[in-house]
Enzyme design. Structure first.
Site, PDB file in Angstrom:
ATOM      1  N   LYS A 134      63.579 -32.433 -39.108  1.00 11.93           N
ATOM      2  CA  LYS A 134      62.687 -31.719 -40.024  1.00 11.93           C
ATOM      3  C   LYS A 134      63.400 -31.568 -41.363  1.00 11.93           C
ATOM      4  CE  LYS A 134      59.514 -27.828 -39.398  1.00 11.93           C
ATOM      5  NZ  LYS A 134      58.230 -28.489 -39.642  1.00 11.93           N
TER       6      LYS A 134
HETATM    7  N1  PPE Z   1      54.608 -32.537 -37.393  1.00 11.66           N
HETATM    8  C1  PPE Z   1      54.991 -32.103 -38.605  1.00 11.66           C
HETATM    9  C2  PPE Z   1      55.128 -33.073 -39.714  1.00 11.66           C
HETATM   10  C3  PPE Z   1      55.258 -30.744 -38.795  1.00 11.66           C
HETATM   11  O1  PPE Z   1      55.636 -30.319 -39.989  1.00 11.66           O
HETATM   12  C4  PPE Z   1      55.112 -29.838 -37.717  1.00 11.66           C
HETATM   13  C5  PPE Z   1      55.376 -28.385 -37.899  1.00 11.66           C
HETATM   14  C6  PPE Z   1      54.708 -30.354 -36.458  1.00 11.66           C
HETATM   15  C7  PPE Z   1      54.485 -31.716 -36.332  1.00 11.66           C
HETATM   16  C8  PPE Z   1      54.589 -29.485 -35.243  1.00 11.66           C
HETATM   17  O2  PPE Z   1      55.846 -29.043 -34.799  1.00 11.66           O
HETATM   18  P1  PPE Z   1      56.040 -27.669 -34.010  1.00 11.66           P
HETATM   19  O3  PPE Z   1      55.855 -26.578 -34.985  1.00 11.66           O
HETATM   20  O4  PPE Z   1      57.404 -27.757 -33.465  1.00 11.66           O
HETATM   21  O5  PPE Z   1      55.009 -27.634 -32.945  1.00 11.66           O
HETATM   22  N2  PPE Z   1      55.094 -27.889 -39.186  1.00 11.66           N
HETATM   23  C9  PPE Z   1      55.655 -26.627 -39.608  1.00 11.66           C
HETATM   24  C10 PPE Z   1      55.593 -26.426 -41.106  1.00 11.66           C
HETATM   25  C11 PPE Z   1      54.254 -26.179 -41.700  1.00 11.66           C
HETATM   26  C12 PPE Z   1      54.318 -25.843 -43.180  1.00 11.66           C
HETATM   27  O6  PPE Z   1      53.290 -25.952 -43.851  1.00 11.66           O
HETATM   28  O7  PPE Z   1      55.379 -25.431 -43.678  1.00 11.66           O
HETATM   29  C13 PPE Z   1      55.088 -25.467 -38.815  1.00 11.66           C
HETATM   30  O8  PPE Z   1      54.069 -25.604 -38.151  1.00 11.66           O
HETATM   31  O9  PPE Z   1      55.710 -24.397 -38.837  1.00 11.66           O
END
Ligand code: PPE
Length: 306
Positions: free
Chosen positions: A159
């Protein structure tokens, strides 16, 4: 979120007042995107405020730092406890946590030399990610003209802050076209994920989601949904998904910490199923909300009380 004179931010192990949590404009992270972050939610449970899957989020933060060779200067346990501390110190109710590890102010130049690692954790209230009606009614998404960044160029399962320029391009385009969210395809034209969510397809009672070979972030919500779906008697196939499967799906939903489990009711003006939250999505969503709110004893290990 604005300074209110009361909020503090956890920075390298100490709580500092919101207004003092500033960094230099010549910080490496600001110029080159050299930072890694997490998004975590804390929920109200019968036992008090609890952080959902904190261990897995901190583990992913450390993995992301490793992937980018950003030296972690604090031990795992310190960062883990920092997340609890910042929620407690700010007397927050349900909230969102944003840990960020970035290369700070020292020397510029792409090769990071003489730059300190800075570790912060902020916490603040954050409601429904895709609008107040999204959880119940679902949202409208569009397939982006921007491809999801590829593993030959970035460690997609990390990330990394800089990676999010890709997501920002996609979601900006989607909003400008009148959609709430973008779905990006990978370099091979298969479905990858949303700008900040993983995506799931339901067809004839079967659930599928793209795998790591489609340049996704391995979502922690995605993993929670794997377990929940299995317990509800569904199998989840992790496989390549082609674009037309989105348009022909019975149900589609996004998963993410911020987005939680959000139904998608339309993609590119193709109505998905009946154009409302589907029955399988409804079941998974309900089970997810029970888990995060401490109403499912079998998921107690997913919660860390603050
Ligand atoms: N893909 C991406 C690109 C992504 O950023 C997230 C989380 C996910 C999948 C899902 O991951 P998880 O949260 O572990 O289930 N995105 C984070 C950031 C959002 C933002 O706008 O800042 C979040 O959901 O916290």
């Amino acid at each position: 979120m604005a300074a209110d004179g009361k909020t503090s931010i956890w920075w390298n192990g100490k709580l500092v007042p919101f207004a003092d949590a500033k960094t230099h404009v010549l910080s490496h992270g600001l110029h080159y995107g050299s930072g890694v972050f997490e998004g975590i939610r804390a929920y109200r449970t019968p036992k008090g405020i609890a952080i959902f899957r904190l261990k897995e989020h901190v583990e992913r933060l450390f993995f992301s730092a490793k992937a980018y060779k950003i030296p972690m200067t604090l031990p795992f346990e310190t960062v883990f406890q920092g997340c609890r501390e910042v929620v407690k110190a700010n007397a927050l109710d349900e909230c969102y946590l944003r840990p960020l590890v970035f290369l700070g102010h020292g020397q510029l130049g792409v090769y990071p030399k003489n730059v300190p690692t800075e570790t912060i954790v902020a916490a603040y209230p954050w409601g429904a990610y895709l609008g107040p009606d999204a959880i119940e009614k679902g949202i409208r998404a569009t397939v982006s003209s921007w491809q999801r960044l590829h593993d030959a160029a970035f460690p997609c399962s990390a990330k990394g802050a800089g990676q999010y320029l890709n997501s920002t391009l996609a979601v900006r385009e989607a909003r400008e076209k009148g959609f709430e969210e973008a779905i990006l395809l990978d370099r091979n034209g298969n479905v990858s994920e949303g700008s900040g969510e993983n995506v799931f397809v339901v067809k004839n009672g079967r659930i599928a989601t793209p795998g790591l070979d489609s340049s996704i972030l391995e979502g922690i919500t995605r993993d929670s949904v794997f377990q929940i779906a299995k317990e509800l008697g569904y199998t989840v196939e992790v496989r390549n998904i082609v674009r037309a499967e989105l348009y022909g799906a019975d149900e589609l939903f996004f998963t993410g910490t911020a987005a939680e489990v959000t139904p998608i009711r339309e993609v590119d003006t193709y109505v998905i199923g009946a154009g409302v939250r589907g029955p399988i999505t409804t079941k998974i969503q309900a089970a997810y909300f029970r888990a995060v709110h401490g109403e499912d004893a079998s998921k107690a290990a997913w919660l860390t009380l603050v």
